[in-house]
Design a protein around this motif. Structure first.
Motif, PDB file in Angstrom:
ATOM      1  N   LEU A 141       0.830  -1.208   0.000  1.00  0.00           N
ATOM      2  CA  LEU A 141       0.000   0.000   0.000  1.00  0.00           C
ATOM      3  C   LEU A 141       0.866   1.261   0.000  1.00  0.00           C
ATOM      4  O   LEU A 141       0.519   2.263  -0.632  1.00  0.00           O
ATOM      5  N   LYS A 142       1.987   1.193   0.694  1.00  0.00           N
ATOM      6  CA  LYS A 142       2.883   2.348   0.719  1.00  0.00           C
ATOM      7  C   LYS A 142       3.509   2.593  -0.645  1.00  0.00           C
ATOM      8  O   LYS A 142       3.641   3.747  -1.090  1.00  0.00           O
ATOM      9  N   ARG A 143       3.869   1.531  -1.334  1.00  0.00           N
ATOM     10  CA  ARG A 143       4.486   1.677  -2.660  1.00  0.00           C
ATOM     11  C   ARG A 143       3.533   2.322  -3.664  1.00  0.00           C
ATOM     12  O   ARG A 143       3.963   3.074  -4.542  1.00  0.00           O
ATOM     13  N   ILE A 144       2.247   2.023  -3.540  1.00  0.00           N
ATOM     14  CA  ILE A 144       1.277   2.606  -4.483  1.00  0.00           C
ATOM     15  C   ILE A 144       0.583   3.832  -3.885  1.00  0.00           C
ATOM     16  O   ILE A 144      -0.421   4.310  -4.415  1.00  0.00           O
ATOM     17  N   LYS A 145       1.130   4.333  -2.759  1.00  0.00           N
ATOM     18  CA  LYS A 145       0.620   5.543  -2.107  1.00  0.00           C
ATOM     19  C   LYS A 145      -0.845   5.404  -1.710  1.00  0.00           C
ATOM     20  O   LYS A 145      -1.652   6.324  -1.892  1.00  0.00           O
ATOM     21  N   ALA A 146      -1.175   4.232  -1.161  1.00  0.00           N
ATOM     22  CA  ALA A 146      -2.554   3.974  -0.749  1.00  0.00           C
ATOM     23  C   ALA A 146      -2.716   3.937   0.768  1.00  0.00           C
ATOM     24  O   ALA A 146      -3.822   3.719   1.260  1.00  0.00           O
ATOM     25  N   ASP A 171      -4.410   8.441 -10.214  1.00  0.00           N
ATOM     26  CA  ASP A 171      -3.675   7.442  -9.467  1.00  0.00           C
ATOM     27  C   ASP A 171      -4.532   6.968  -8.288  1.00  0.00           C
ATOM     28  O   ASP A 171      -5.546   7.572  -7.937  1.00  0.00           O
ATOM     29  N   ILE A 172      -4.133   5.878  -7.679  1.00  0.00           N
ATOM     30  CA  ILE A 172      -4.948   5.270  -6.633  1.00  0.00           C
ATOM     31  C   ILE A 172      -5.072   6.188  -5.423  1.00  0.00           C
ATOM     32  O   ILE A 172      -6.140   6.273  -4.807  1.00  0.00           O
ATOM     33  N   SER A 173      -3.989   6.898  -5.077  1.00  0.00           N
ATOM     34  CA  SER A 173      -4.049   7.785  -3.927  1.00  0.00           C
ATOM     35  C   SER A 173      -5.079   8.889  -4.141  1.00  0.00           C
ATOM     36  O   SER A 173      -5.787   9.285  -3.208  1.00  0.00           O
ATOM     37  N   HIS A 174      -5.186   9.370  -5.361  1.00  0.00           N
ATOM     38  CA  HIS A 174      -6.182  10.393  -5.695  1.00  0.00           C
ATOM     39  C   HIS A 174      -7.595   9.841  -5.486  1.00  0.00           C
ATOM     40  O   HIS A 174      -8.466  10.510  -4.902  1.00  0.00           O
ATOM     41  N   THR A 175      -7.833   8.623  -5.926  1.00  0.00           N
ATOM     42  CA  THR A 175      -9.151   8.000  -5.778  1.00  0.00           C
ATOM     43  C   THR A 175      -9.482   7.766  -4.310  1.00  0.00           C
ATOM     44  O   THR A 175     -10.596   8.046  -3.852  1.00  0.00           O
ATOM     45  N   LEU A 176      -8.509   7.264  -3.545  1.00  0.00           N
ATOM     46  CA  LEU A 176      -8.756   6.985  -2.135  1.00  0.00           C
ATOM     47  C   LEU A 176      -9.022   8.264  -1.353  1.00  0.00           C
ATOM     48  O   LEU A 176      -9.872   8.286  -0.452  1.00  0.00           O
ATOM     49  N   ASN A 177      -8.315   9.337  -1.698  1.00  0.00           N
ATOM     50  CA  ASN A 177      -8.544  10.598  -1.001  1.00  0.00           C
ATOM     51  C   ASN A 177      -9.931  11.161  -1.293  1.00  0.00           C
ATOM     52  O   ASN A 177     -10.551  11.781  -0.430  1.00  0.00           O
ATOM     53  N   LYS A 178     -10.418  10.950  -2.496  1.00  0.00           N
ATOM     54  CA  LYS A 178     -11.796  11.336  -2.785  1.00  0.00           C
ATOM     55  C   LYS A 178     -12.759  10.667  -1.807  1.00  0.00           C
ATOM     56  O   LYS A 178     -13.653  11.299  -1.245  1.00  0.00           O
ATOM     57  N   LEU A 179     -12.570   9.360  -1.627  1.00  0.00           N
ATOM     58  CA  LEU A 179     -13.437   8.611  -0.714  1.00  0.00           C
ATOM     59  C   LEU A 179     -13.306   9.113   0.719  1.00  0.00           C
ATOM     60  O   LEU A 179     -14.306   9.270   1.430  1.00  0.00           O
ATOM     61  N   ARG A 180     -12.080   9.371   1.159  1.00  0.00           N
ATOM     62  CA  ARG A 180     -11.863   9.812   2.537  1.00  0.00           C
ATOM     63  C   ARG A 180     -12.517  11.166   2.789  1.00  0.00           C
ATOM     64  O   ARG A 180     -13.165  11.367   3.822  1.00  0.00           O
ATOM     65  N   TYR A 181     -12.362  12.101   1.853  1.00  0.00           N
ATOM     66  CA  TYR A 181     -12.941  13.428   2.035  1.00  0.00           C
ATOM     67  C   TYR A 181     -14.455  13.393   1.909  1.00  0.00           C
ATOM     68  O   TYR A 181     -15.168  14.125   2.599  1.00  0.00           O
ATOM     69  N   THR A 221      -8.684  -0.085   5.306  1.00  0.00           N
ATOM     70  CA  THR A 221      -8.715   0.383   3.917  1.00  0.00           C
ATOM     71  C   THR A 221      -9.543  -0.572   3.055  1.00  0.00           C
ATOM     72  O   THR A 221     -10.342  -0.145   2.215  1.00  0.00           O
ATOM     73  N   PHE A 222      -9.359  -1.867   3.276  1.00  0.00           N
ATOM     74  CA  PHE A 222     -10.155  -2.860   2.559  1.00  0.00           C
ATOM     75  C   PHE A 222     -11.634  -2.705   2.881  1.00  0.00           C
ATOM     76  O   PHE A 222     -12.485  -2.729   1.976  1.00  0.00           O
ATOM     77  N   LEU A 223     -11.964  -2.534   4.165  1.00  0.00           N
ATOM     78  CA  LEU A 223     -13.365  -2.380   4.557  1.00  0.00           C
ATOM     79  C   LEU A 223     -13.953  -1.088   4.011  1.00  0.00           C
ATOM     80  O   LEU A 223     -15.130  -1.038   3.632  1.00  0.00           O
ATOM     81  N   MET A 224     -13.136  -0.025   3.962  1.00  0.00           N
ATOM     82  CA  MET A 224     -13.593   1.244   3.402  1.00  0.00           C
ATOM     83  C   MET A 224     -13.972   1.091   1.938  1.00  0.00           C
ATOM     84  O   MET A 224     -15.031   1.568   1.487  1.00  0.00           O
ATOM     85  N   LEU A 249     -16.900   9.881  -8.028  1.00  0.00           N
ATOM     86  CA  LEU A 249     -16.029   8.826  -8.527  1.00  0.00           C
ATOM     87  C   LEU A 249     -16.484   8.400  -9.916  1.00  0.00           C
ATOM     88  O   LEU A 249     -17.651   8.040 -10.116  1.00  0.00           O
ATOM     89  N   ASP A 250     -15.564   8.453 -10.897  1.00  0.00           N
ATOM     90  CA  ASP A 250     -15.914   8.045 -12.256  1.00  0.00           C
ATOM     91  C   ASP A 250     -15.581   6.575 -12.468  1.00  0.00           C
ATOM     92  O   ASP A 250     -15.143   5.873 -11.550  1.00  0.00           O
ATOM     93  N   ASP A 251     -15.771   6.095 -13.685  1.00  0.00           N
ATOM     94  CA  ASP A 251     -15.563   4.675 -13.974  1.00  0.00           C
ATOM     95  C   ASP A 251     -14.124   4.244 -13.726  1.00  0.00           C
ATOM     96  O   ASP A 251     -13.861   3.120 -13.275  1.00  0.00           O
ATOM     97  N   GLU A 252     -13.183   5.134 -14.043  1.00  0.00           N
ATOM     98  CA  GLU A 252     -11.776   4.781 -13.819  1.00  0.00           C
ATOM     99  C   GLU A 252     -11.458   4.679 -12.339  1.00  0.00           C
ATOM    100  O   GLU A 252     -10.684   3.821 -11.920  1.00  0.00           O
ATOM    101  N   ASP A 253     -12.072   5.548 -11.527  1.00  0.00           N
ATOM    102  CA  ASP A 253     -11.898   5.452 -10.076  1.00  0.00           C
ATOM    103  C   ASP A 253     -12.424   4.118  -9.556  1.00  0.00           C
ATOM    104  O   ASP A 253     -11.770   3.451  -8.743  1.00  0.00           O
ATOM    105  N   TRP A 254     -13.592   3.715 -10.026  1.00  0.00           N
ATOM    106  CA  TRP A 254     -14.175   2.448  -9.573  1.00  0.00           C
ATOM    107  C   TRP A 254     -13.360   1.252 -10.054  1.00  0.00           C
ATOM    108  O   TRP A 254     -13.275   0.227  -9.363  1.00  0.00           O
TER     109      TRP A 254
END
Length: 303
Positions: A141-146, A171-181, A221-224, A249-254
């Protein structure tokens, strides 16, 4: 009421400790964690076999932390707990959680060795298999900034929304931050939380909210992501209702969410198998490792 509960807890603790045979030792488990509401806790639990050969557990120490406690403070709390109960010379093993660094673990071991009345203590450091699996997943997760951030504040959210508005990267970190915010926006206001639940009016059963992850809960993170996927059809109308188009979240995010779930699920399954009871044999450990390696190889082919 608080004094009554405290007194009852103390009486139960002393009753459990009285069942520790005079010539027996006790194993200690040390754990610190952060709740989904960002409250930190520390707990020490004793484990021993009583005179009837039954496995017993006793809560030795529990404290709500404010974030200022250092490793030295935690080591002193451990020392005071052991000496306070008179069991400093009866420790068989210490099990620590996976959030501690090697330095912090050694400080706790050193604290126990210095409180013991015996001079012939032998310390054997054995890595916990589940800890190895968790650290491998955290490394990925750290390598992919997740990995989740230490803390997400409202001011950070505002700045990040501006960055999201300007950026078009996926990137994945961008998608995950969308979910967190988005999760923060949903739960920080009761009205918005109820609105999100109202979008689920046609769903039978409990109405759910988005959840966020924290660093100290390895599988959150998995449960989120799994919760977000379950609530996917309600996120778009909720964002449209409050004008959160930049957090939509768009199709690429999903697609990235599905991919990350695919990467993480074998680790979660292995951890479930290791912790659901019993003891893992060397044959099953090798099987788990082989399964993880094959799963990671398959995930790499999907890139």
């Amino acid at each position: 009421m608080q004094n009554f509960i405290t007194r009852c807890a103390f009486e139960e603790q002393q009753k459990a400790l009285s069942s520790l045979p005079a010539d027996s030792k006790m194993s200690i488990s040390y754990d610190c964690w952060i709740s989904p509401s960002s409250q930190s806790f520390m707990v020490l639990t004793g484990h021993f076999i009583d005179k009837d050969f039954a496995l017993r557990e006793v809560l030795l120490y529990f404290k709500c932390l404010d974030g200022t406690e250092t490793t030295s403070w935690k080591a002193n709390a451990l020392i005071q707990t052991l000496t306070g109960h008179g069991i400093q010379d009866r420790i068989f093993a210490l099990t620590v959680d996976t959030t501690l660094s090697n330095k912090e673990t050694f400080m706790l071991l050193d604290a126990i060795s210095h409180t013991s009345l015996s001079s012939d203590i032998e310390i054997l450091r054995t890595p916990y298999l589940t800890s190895i699996v968790k650290r491998c997943l955290n490394r990925i997760l750290k390598r992919i900034k997740a990995l989740p951030p230490d803390e997400i504040k409202h001011c950070t959210l505002i700045r990040r929304k501006s960055a999201i508005a300007r950026g078009h990267f996926h990137d994945i970190s961008h998608t995950l931050n969308k979910l967190r915010y988005l999760q923060i926006h949903t739960i920080e206001c009761h009205e918005r939380a109820e609105t999100f639940k109202n979008f689920q009016k046609d769903i039978n059963g409990e109405k759910l909210l988005l959840i966020s992850d924290v660093k100290t809960l390895w599988n959150l993170t998995f449960l989120m992501l799994r919760r977000a996927k379950r609530l996917r059809e309600f996120i778009a109308p909720f964002c449209a209702h409050y004008g959160y188009e930049k957090l939509l979240l768009d199709d690429e995010d999903w697609f990235q969410i599905d991919y990350l779930l695919c990467v993480m699920e074998p680790f979660v399954q292995v951890m479930h198998n290791l912790t659901r009871g019993g003891y893992a044999s060397i044959q099953s450990v090798l099987y788990y490792y082989q399964n993880l390696l094959e799963s990671l190889a398959g995930s790499m082919k999907q890139l």
